[in-house]
Write an enzyme that holds these catalytic residues in place. Structure first.
Site, PDB file in Angstrom:
ATOM      1  N   TRP A 203       0.883  -1.162   0.000  1.00 19.40           N
ATOM      2  CA  TRP A 203       0.000   0.000   0.000  1.00 19.40           C
ATOM      3  C   TRP A 203       0.928   1.221   0.000  1.00 19.40           C
ATOM      4  CZ3 TRP A 203      -1.898  -4.576   0.858  1.00 19.40           C
ATOM      5  CH2 TRP A 203      -3.248  -4.836   1.038  1.00 19.40           C
ATOM      6  N   ILE A 240       1.503  -3.251  -6.469  1.00 20.79           N
ATOM      7  CA  ILE A 240       1.439  -1.949  -5.809  1.00 20.79           C
ATOM      8  C   ILE A 240      -0.014  -1.517  -5.711  1.00 20.79           C
ATOM      9  CG2 ILE A 240       1.956   0.527  -6.031  1.00 20.79           C
ATOM     10  CD1 ILE A 240       4.422  -1.031  -5.272  1.00 20.79           C
ATOM     11  N   LYS A 241      -0.443  -1.189  -4.493  1.00 19.41           N
ATOM     12  CA  LYS A 241      -1.758  -0.577  -4.297  1.00 19.41           C
ATOM     13  C   LYS A 241      -1.567   0.921  -4.137  1.00 19.41           C
ATOM     14  CE  LYS A 241      -5.718  -0.140  -1.223  1.00 19.41           C
ATOM     15  NZ  LYS A 241      -6.241  -0.277   0.149  1.00 19.41           N
ATOM     16  N   GLN A 242      -2.313   1.693  -4.918  1.00 20.64           N
ATOM     17  CA  GLN A 242      -2.164   3.145  -4.890  1.00 20.64           C
ATOM     18  C   GLN A 242      -3.509   3.818  -5.121  1.00 20.64           C
ATOM     19  OE1 GLN A 242      -1.065   6.043  -3.837  1.00 20.64           O
ATOM     20  NE2 GLN A 242       1.013   5.464  -4.501  1.00 20.64           N
TER      21      GLN A 242
END
Length: 354
Positions: A203, A240-242
């Site tokens: 995150w 990837i969490k964005q």
């Protein structure tokens, strides 16, 4: 019966033509590594990821309605810690029971469920073989007063492995006073997770009071979030969490870091798909998948907002959505429907990469 693309267009409303026909002229599609059935083969088979890590990632990529497409739909429910359980679950108290979180992910056709140690551990023997688990290993503990914003470890990587997790997830607050320590902690945790055969998801959130000015919030600026992503892939996040970018020019306008004019006039425009593409290229030109967060629940507009975010992410070259509150803060059947309409965006052949 309205077909899939017509329903999506209906939710997009007046923005449908702009979002569905936009052509990205900044970083063109031929330069990207795009999601597809062979995503793991293209990216990880020549990497240092072990066979066990590949098996774990494959269990996520090949599960649910999007299984085998290279796209991901993940249900994340860590808000009970991050935002307090009362504020998160008051709209639908059934989710105080963590088993219902897992059930929603299964019924909603998700690739995986991401939630806390306690919630997954309590039901591990019943569900670990039915849907991939992603254990969120650190959290922002929100009970301290006055508030202190930090991400601290809530358990061990070994314990995540013991309860059958396919991957671990962690948050870093890039830009915060605690970021250097968090980068070191999460880097070590990710190394251990890979050693045990699990995938890693970061995150990548920016956090600094100076990033929010009187007239603009730069926490979702493409340049700042893109750099957070680039640090995230450097510490070997497999996904990837964005947050979806909503503006740009954080480095430039706040006058810190290092910039090049091309960051703003050649690599991005103000179009939402181009802003999201800047996040994608920051992930090693798309080799590490970008999953954007679904954001807070707004009530009646949730379906339209979820579809818009999914369309932007997919057309930018992203890998999927990780949407929680819009799904679990409503009746169970509606939550399933919301997750399904997100997935329909990625299943639709009419929605192509810009």
């Amino acid at each position: 019966m309205i077909n899939r693309i017509e329903k999506i267009k209906e939710y997009l409303g007046d923005s449908r033509d702009d979002l569905l026909t936009h052509k990205c002229k900044t970083v063109t599609v031929d330069q990207l590594t795009l999601p597809g059935p062979d995503s793991l083969d293209k990216v990880f088979t020549e990497s240092d990821r072990s066979v066990q890590v590949l098996k774990s990632l494959a269990s996520i990529y090949n599960h649910g309605r999007l299984g085998g497409t290279g796209f991901l739909s993940i249900l994340p429910v860590d808000q009970g810690i991050e935002h307090t359980a009362g504020s998160s679950f008051a709209p639908n108290p059934m989710y105080f029971d963590p088993e219902n979180i897992i059930k929603l992910a299964i019924e909603g056709g998700c690739n995986a469920v991401a939630t806390t140690f306690g919630g997954l551990a309590l039901h591990a023997r019943k569900y670990a073989h039915k849907i991939p688990f992603i254990v969120k290993i650190n959290h922002n503990e929100l009970l301290t007063y006055p508030y202190t914003y930090d991400q601290i470890m809530f358990g061990s990587v070994r314990e995540a492995w013991n309860l059958g997790a396919a991957a671990v997830g962690a948050t870093i607050y890039f830009g915060s006073a605690e970021a250097n320590r968090q980068i070191q902690e999460v880097s070590e945790a990710f190394e251990e997770a890979h050693g045990l055969g699990m995938g890693t998801i970061l995150w990548c959130y920016t956090r600094n009071s100076a990033f929010k000015t009187v007239d603009r919030d730069y926490h979702t600026a493409a340049d700042l979030t893109g750099q957070a992503n680039h640090i995230g892939v450097t510490i070997k996040a497999d996904l990837i969490k964005q947050k979806l970018p909503e503006t740009n020019g954080g480095f430039r306008d706040l006058k810190f870091g290092k910039t090049d004019p091309a960051m703003y006039d050649k690599l991005a425009t103000n179009h939402p798909i181009d802003l999201c593409r800047y996040q994608v290229i920051s992930n090693y030109m798309g080799k590490i998948g970008l999953i954007n967060s679904g954001g807070a629940s707004s009530g009646a507009s949730d379906f339209a907002e979820a579809v818009r975010t999914a369309v932007i992410n997919k057309r930018a070259g992203g890998t999927g959505l990780i949407s929680g509150r819009k799904a679990f803060q409503r009746p169970f059947k509606e939550g399933v429907q919301l997750l399904n309409i997100i997935q329909d965006v990625y299943l639709s052949e009419d929605i192509t990469i810009a």
